[in-house]
Every structure is written in structure tokens, then in C-alpha cells.
Enzyme design. Structure first.
Site, PDB file in Angstrom:
ATOM      1  N   ASP A 176      -2.675 -12.500  -1.998  1.00  0.00           N
ATOM      2  CA  ASP A 176      -2.740 -13.822  -1.371  1.00  0.00           C
ATOM      3  C   ASP A 176      -4.042 -14.566  -1.699  1.00  0.00           C
ATOM      4  OD1 ASP A 176      -0.376 -13.084  -0.269  1.00  0.00           O
ATOM      5  OD2 ASP A 176      -0.976 -13.352   1.829  1.00  0.00           O
ATOM      6  N   ASP A 177      -3.938 -15.882  -1.567  1.00  0.00           N
ATOM      7  CA  ASP A 177      -5.083 -16.801  -1.499  1.00  0.00           C
ATOM      8  C   ASP A 177      -5.718 -17.146  -2.838  1.00  0.00           C
ATOM      9  OD1 ASP A 177      -4.681 -16.657   1.217  1.00  0.00           O
ATOM     10  OD2 ASP A 177      -6.326 -15.253   1.570  1.00  0.00           O
ATOM     11  N   HIS A 227      -5.316  -9.013  -1.291  1.00  0.00           N
ATOM     12  CA  HIS A 227      -5.897 -10.326  -1.562  1.00  0.00           C
ATOM     13  C   HIS A 227      -6.683 -10.297  -2.871  1.00  0.00           C
ATOM     14  CE1 HIS A 227      -5.278 -10.216   2.829  1.00  0.00           C
ATOM     15  NE2 HIS A 227      -5.135 -11.531   2.749  1.00  0.00           N
TER      16      HIS A 227
END
Length: 731
Positions: A99-100, A251
Site C-alpha cells: 500500500d501507499d 507497505h
């Protein structure tokens, strides 16, 4: 035969042509708009405009279907007629999700690890990061990974309207189209967790996302790498239990992800040894690819957006460098101004120098005048009131308002009028030099008045035979208006404090046209006043330096001039000044390679003029641009503190300059506003001058409208009738 209709059309065409905005005005405007757009775009893609960091606290779950709460991590709510369903990952299959990102540091390392172990994953990217690093999104797709949406700005969607949700999705898809030429059907909500964490706030969002054609992908195994608990803990947390399939949350952005990268090097081979396959979501579920190629207009819109973001990043980087440069220039200039002005003032105060025997021989004062009927009487009377013997020659440069007649009608002794056809200020001054009777020549403007002691103070340095010219202290007389007060600050701090500095450095760049004196021999040696540039005062000063003459500053030789009283007039004046200064620098550029006095001026004076009178004013507005940027996008406190720090340095310099000139400090109240508004006008003027110079344009001398509001300090002599010889005009 021309009909009324034809004439009307012709007149309308003429009016249309007259309204056309000149390119020299249009280009600065377009450039400013473009820079503003780039800054706005940068703030946009850095989540600095629409960022919303609110996070919804847990809520009730009575509205969430039970099959969702107890189901798998893939939620399919796309059907409008059937209830939502969930999907689980088959046993011995792991879908890694990151993610991100993408992040320029950590995402490439994650991709390298995945490639090393022939593993695939899903990268849920945000639009803000993907638009700044599109090459990483392209690499993800080319290496066989799947890409999903994680919104554009990473807000908690439970706080957002449907319109904002649609915007987050569409902007994220726009970036994917521009970066990799695809769109995706996978979505992960920011701040999401397991399926059983759905509540009455997040479930309506999931339903709406499904109605837009997306699969919502949460997770059922959280590595908790965001806590940075250590490589072993991350690997343990990411391991499914009992051979089950899993969607693992990791992440690749949002901070230091070194432990995540290290954990992959341990986790991937260990799980592969246990028979696990690291596959894309659609491969793991046996479904069609989540990627759809984008073509046509949608593709080009995406590419255009990504390219614009790239341009904005580079432009802002260049602007940041420019800000650093202007910061150094501003602090260097102010530091030099304060230090050298202090030394100069101390030298004058102690009077530990002498020019020589007092100069007492008469001098000639030249007053070039073109349509100066409002001012010329005050100007001439101030000269007649001088406590020093002067011959006054008013050179009427083809005035059409009776300027010469006014002077002749005054019947003042030792005042002559020379009439000529309109030929410009340099030609008028050269004509005046030809008629001058004395070997020291004082030059002033037709809108300026002298104090009784001005001429005496101005000519004393000529006791030194090395002095070829003397700069006086020009001051704004009409300072009661706001624009007049701003120019007053500029004259006292920017011009006169500068002249003290340049006086000590022996590289005075300009004898002000309002008050200056010249040795006639020096003018003869350089060929008089040149018509090559629009800044004849700067041009002749540089020529004198190159000829080996000293140019000095007489701070007590005060002259009061009428500054422009409107923005349009100020624009015209400063446009001519800045463009003329550029012309003079270019004309005398070879001084950099000369030897002797010319070389010294070329290697000291010209760089100072170029840096402090051209480059610094051109870059100075960056201080205010970044102030506005910081106020809108942050960090606000640091930005305001930095701007106030620069303003404080300027205020100290201004206060010291006002103290040296014995001026009232009350005018400095308007200094902050001057820095915000006045500096922008000077920036646009200078930018326009650059454009005119680069495009080969020519600029004519522009006459300013005068009011005659400036009068000489002290008493004025009454009109006195002299002999006919005293007032006889000279052809």
C-alpha cells in the site's frame, strides 16, 4: 465607393487591432499564469490541497451483511440485483499487497526482491505518488504485477461524498492511464483492515465502490510492517496458518521500509520452500486480468497529466534553487550594504579624508526639459537660490507646452534657454554641454529641485583630479501617497545605501539623472552622452569607469524629484530603467576582459550590477511566491517565519538607511506591503524588459506626466527681471 457599412466594419477592425495586447505584456502575464498553474499542480499532487487526515472511529456493524463480516478478504458488490459476495484465496497461495506507493526509494527494492524470487504482488497505489513516479507504475505492470487503486489523496472515504469518491477514483485511474496505459478494477480503501472490521460507516462506501465496477480488496493477514517491529516479527505476522491462502498487507511507502524489504528476503524463499505460490489476485482466483488497456483520448489525457506533473516537479525544483540563490543574494547584499555603509558613514563623520582645496569656481547646470511646464519654474528657482555660483542652461527638447516660454518669462539672471527640435535627453544634454561655459557640468532633470547647498556639496570632490563624476542624493519629494512612500523607501534604502557601498568599492554604476556632476574633460574623452541605450546615466557612468575616472558619491548633495504617481507611470519609468541597464551591461561587457581600471570595473562593478540590479530583482518575488505556497499548502509556520526573517533583515537595513539620511521612520510602516505588492510590479517590469531584450524589441523614451508638486526646500526667490541678455534664447 465606400458605404457607411464598409466604413463601420473598417473602424471596428481598426479598434480590434488597437485592443490587441502587445506581446511584451502578454508573455509576462502568460508566464506568471503558467508558474502559478505549476505550483497549484504541485500542491495538488502532493496532497496539499484536498488532503483530509480524519479517520473514522469504529461504529456499529448491524447494517453490514453477515456473509461479508464472516467472509473472505475480496468483496464483490458489483451486482445491482444480487447481494454482495466475498472470495477467499485458495490454500497454499499468497497474494502480497503493498500500500501507499510507489516510493522512489523503497518500491524499486521491493520490486527487485519480488523479481529475485519470481513472485508477484498487487500494488495499491495512490494517485499523488503514482503521478510523481509513473516509471515505477510502468515497471510494476511490465514485470507482471497487478496494480490497484488506493484513492488519489488517501482520505477516509467514509467522510467523503459520492462526488469526492468518484473524483478520487477517476483521478487515480487517470494517473494509471498516463503511467502504464491501463485502468484497473481492483480497489482498496485507505485505513482498511479485515473484512470483519466493516461497520455501518465503511460498508456504504464499499457498496458504492462496487456499483462503480470495482472489487474491494482488504486483507486477512497483516504483517504490521508499519510498526517496524523487526524482520522476524514481520515475517511471522505475514505467515498464513495451517497452509491457508492469504492476502498479506505490507507497505512500500510511507516511511522507512527497510525492514519490509529485509523481511521479503527471508519470507519469500521460506514460504516457497513450504509450497506456497506468490501470485496475482486474479491468477490466484482464476479470474480475468484486472487490467484493461486504455486507448484514444483517455490515454492521451493521462499522459498529458503525468507529463504536466513531471514539468511542475522540475519547475518547482528550479524555483527552489532560485529561492536559495535569491536568499544568498539578498543576505549578501544587505550584509555588504550594512557593513560598507557603516564604514562609509564613519569615514564621513570623522572626516578623516579630504578631496583637496575647496572648489569655488562657477559651474554650469544643465536642465534638459521636454513638456515640463508644471515643474520647470520650481526647478529653475531652486538653482537660482543656490549658495554656489552657477550658470543655468535649460535645453528645451521640442516642448509643445510652452516650457521654454515659462523660463524666459521668469527673467532670471544667469539662466539661458537653448531650444532644439525633439531629439531625446542624451542629445539635449550634449547640446547643453556644447553651450556650457564652465569645466564642471551639473546635470539634473526638469522635474527636480535642488537645495541651496546641493551644487556646492556636489562639486567638492572635483578637487581631486582623479574624480570624473559625482553622484548626488536623489530623494522623492511627493511621498505622501502610498506609491510615493514605497518609492521613498526604495530611494533611501535601495539606491542611496547602495551608493555608499559602491562608493567604497569604487564601482559606482549610475550617476542619477536627477542630480549628478561631471568633469567636462571626462565627458569629452568618452564622447559625451551616448544615445546607444535608454539608461544614458548608467551608460555614461560605466564609460567613465572604463576610461579610468573615479566616480564618487556626495550624500549631502540632495535633490528632490517628482516620482511617478500612478502604476502606469511607474511601470513606464522602471521599464525604461531596467531595459536601459541591461543595454548598458551588454554594451560594456568587454570590460570583464580589460586591464587596468576598466578591467577592475568589469570584474567588480559589472557583476555587482548584474547580480543586484538584474538577477536579484528578477528572482526576489520567489520569496513571496513561496510565502503564498506555504500559506496555502504548508508548512505555514516555517514559511511565515522565514518570510518574516527576510523582512526583518530588510527592515534593519531600511531603518539604518533612514537614520543615515535623517528621514522619518514612520514611512517604514508601509515596508511589508511594499515587499508584497511593489516587488511584484518590479518583477513583471524586469521580466518584460528581459523579453524585450531577448526578442530584439526596441523601447522608446517615455515621458511621464508631472504635477509640479515638488518644491525646493526653504524660501524661493521671487521672480526678478533681468536684462534681455540674461534670458536670450539660443538657437
Amino acid at each position: 465607393m465606400t458605404t457607411p457599412v464598409t466604413r463601420g466594419r473598417h473602424n471596428r477592425k481598426k479598434q480590434t487591432r488597437r485592443r490587441r495586447l502587445p506581446m511584451r505584456y502578454l508573455l509576462p502575464f502568460l508566464l506568471l499564469v503558467a508558474l502559478l498553474a505549476m505550483l497549484m499542480l504541485r500542491g495538488y499532487v502532493h496532497s496539499e490541497i484536498l488532503a483530509d487526515h480524519r479517520i473514522q472511529p469504529p461504529a456499529a456493524t448491524d447494517q453490514v451483511p453477515e456473509q461479508v463480516l464472516e467472509g473472505g478478504p475480496v468483496i464483490d458488490a458489483r451486482s445491482a440485483t444480487e447481494p454482495a459476495k466475498t472470495l477467499r484465496i485458495p490454500d497454499h497461495r499468497i497474494v502480497l499487497t503493498f500500500d501507499d506507493g510507489p516510493d522512489p526509494v523503497w518500491t524499486p527494492r521491493v520490486l527487485d526482491k519480488l523479481k529475485e524470487y519470481d513472485a508477484h504482488a498487487i500494488f495499491f497505489v495512490t494517485g499523488t505518488m503514482a503521478s510523481r513516479y509513473p516509471e515505477l507504475v510502468k515497471r510494476m505492470v511490465e514485470e507482471g504485477h497487478e496494480v490497484g487503486l488506493h484513492t488519489f489523496n488517501h482520505p477516509d472515504l467514509s467522510y467523503q461524498s459520492h462526488a469526492r469518491i468518484d473524483w478520487e477514483l477517476s483521478q487515480n485511474q487517470l494517473v494509471l492511464a498516463g503511467a502504464a496505459g491501463i485502468r484497473t478494477s481492483l480497489f482498496r480503501p485507505p485505513y482498511s483492515s479485515f473484512a470483519d472490521a466493516m461497520d455501518d460507516k465503511s460498508w456504504p462506501v464499499t457498496e458504492y465502490i462496487g456499483s462503480r465496477g470495482y472489487l474491494t480488496v482488504v486483507n486477512n493477514t497483516d504483517s504490521e510492517d508499519w510498526k517496524r517491529p523487526g524482520v522476524g516479527v514481520i515475517s511471522k505476522n505475514a505467515t498464513p496458518k495451517d497452509g491457508k491462502g492469504a492476502i498479506v498487507l505490507m507497505h512500500d511507502s510511507g516511511g522507512d521500509r527497510s525492514q519490509t524489504v529485509a523481511a521479503l528476503g527471508h519470507f519469500l524463499p521460506r514460504m516457497q520452500d513450504k509450497g506456497y505460490e506468490f501470485a496475482n489476485l486474479t491468477v490466484a482466483l482464476g479470474a480475468p486480468s484486472a487490467h484493461t488497456p486504455v486507448t484514444g483520448l483517455a490515454l492521451w489525457k493521462g499522459k498529458a497529466f503525468v507529463h504536466a506533473v513531471d514539468v511542475s516537479e522540475h519547475i518547482t525544483d528550479v524555483m527552489a534553487v532560485g529561492l536559495a540563490v535569491i536568499g544568498v543574494l539578498v543576505l549578501t547584499r544587505f550584509g555588504l550594504m550594512l557593513l560598507l555603509s557603516f564604514v562609509h558613514a564613519r569615514r564621513v563623520r570623522k572626516r578623516d579624508f579630504s578631496w583637496g582645496e575647496p572648489v569655488t569656481r562657477p559651474v554650469t547646470v544643465l536642465v534638459p526639459a521636454y513638456n515640463e511646464r508644471e515643474c520647470i519654474a520650481n526647478t529653475v528657482r531652486s538653482l537660482v537660490a543656490s549658495d554656489y555660483p552657477v550658470e543655468v542652461i535649460v535645453i528645451d527638447d521640442g516642448s509643445t507646452d510652452g516650457t521654454a516660454d515659462i523660463v524666459e518669462a521668469m527673467w532670471l539672471p544667469d539662466v539661458r534657454v537653448v531650444r532644439q527640435r525633439n531629439a531625446g535627453k542624451p542629445a539635449a544634454l550634449n547640446n547643453g554641454i556644447a553651450h556650457a561655459r564652465h569645466d564642471i557640468i551639473v546635470m539634473m532633470d526638469g522635474d527636480t529641485v535642488f537645495e541651496p547647498a546641493t551644487v556646492r556639496e556636489l562639486v567638492q570632490p572635483f578637487a581631486d583630479p582623479r574624480v570624473g563624476a559625482v553622484a548626488g542624493n536623489a530623494k522623492v519629494g511627493n511621498r505622501d501617497s502610498m506609491i510615493g512612500a514605497w518609492q521613498h523607501i526604495e530611494y533611501v534604502m535601495g539606491f542611496n545605501l547602495d551608493r555608499r557601498m559602491y562608493d567604497l568599492l569604487r564601482c559606482m554604476p549610475t550617476i542619477p539623472g536627477a542630480v549628478g556632476a561631471f568633469r567636462r574633460d571626462a565627458l569629452d574623452r568618452i564622447g559625451g552622452m551616448s544615445e546607444d541605450t535608454l539608461a544614458e546615466d548608467t551608460d555614461v557612468t560605466m564609460a567613465l569607469h572604463r576610461d579610468g575616472w573615479r566616480v564618487v558619491y556626495a550624500e549631502n548633495a540632495r535633490a528632490w524629484t517628482e516620482a511617478p504617481e500612478s502604476v502606469q507611470q511607474l511601470w513606464s519609468q522602471r521599464y525604461r530603467w531596467s531595459y536601459g541597464t541591461m543595454q548598458a551591461i551588454w554594451k560594456h561587457r568587454r570590460a570583464v576582459l580589460d586591464r587596468g581600471p576598466s578591467g577592475r570595473f568589469g570584474r567588480v562593478g559589472l557583476p555587482f550590477v548584474a547580480l543586484f540590479m538584474v538577477v536579484a530583482p528578477l528572482l526576489a518575488p520567489l520569496i513571496d511566491v513561496f510565502l503564498l505556497y506555504g500559506l496555502v499548502f504548508g508548512p505555514t509556520q516555517k514559511t511565515v517565519a522565514a518570510w518574516l526573517g527576510v523582512l526583518a533583515v530588510q527592515a534593519v537595513c531600511a531603518a539604518y538607511a533612514f537614520r543615515l539620511d535623517r528621514e522619518r521612520m514612520t514611512y517604514l510602516i508601509s515596508l511589508p506591503l511594499q515587499q508584497i505588492l511593489y516587488r511584484q510590479l518590479m518583477y513583471v517590469v524586469l521580466l518584460q524588459s528581459w523579453i524585450t531584450a531577448l526578442t530584439g524589441g526596441r523601447l522608446r523614451w517615455q515621458k511621464l506626466r508631472r504635477t509640479g508638486a515638488v518644491e525646493a526646500p526653504g524660501s524661493m526667490p521671487s521672480q526678478r527681471r533681468g536684462s534681455s541678455n540674461d534670458r536670450r534664447p539660443v538657437a
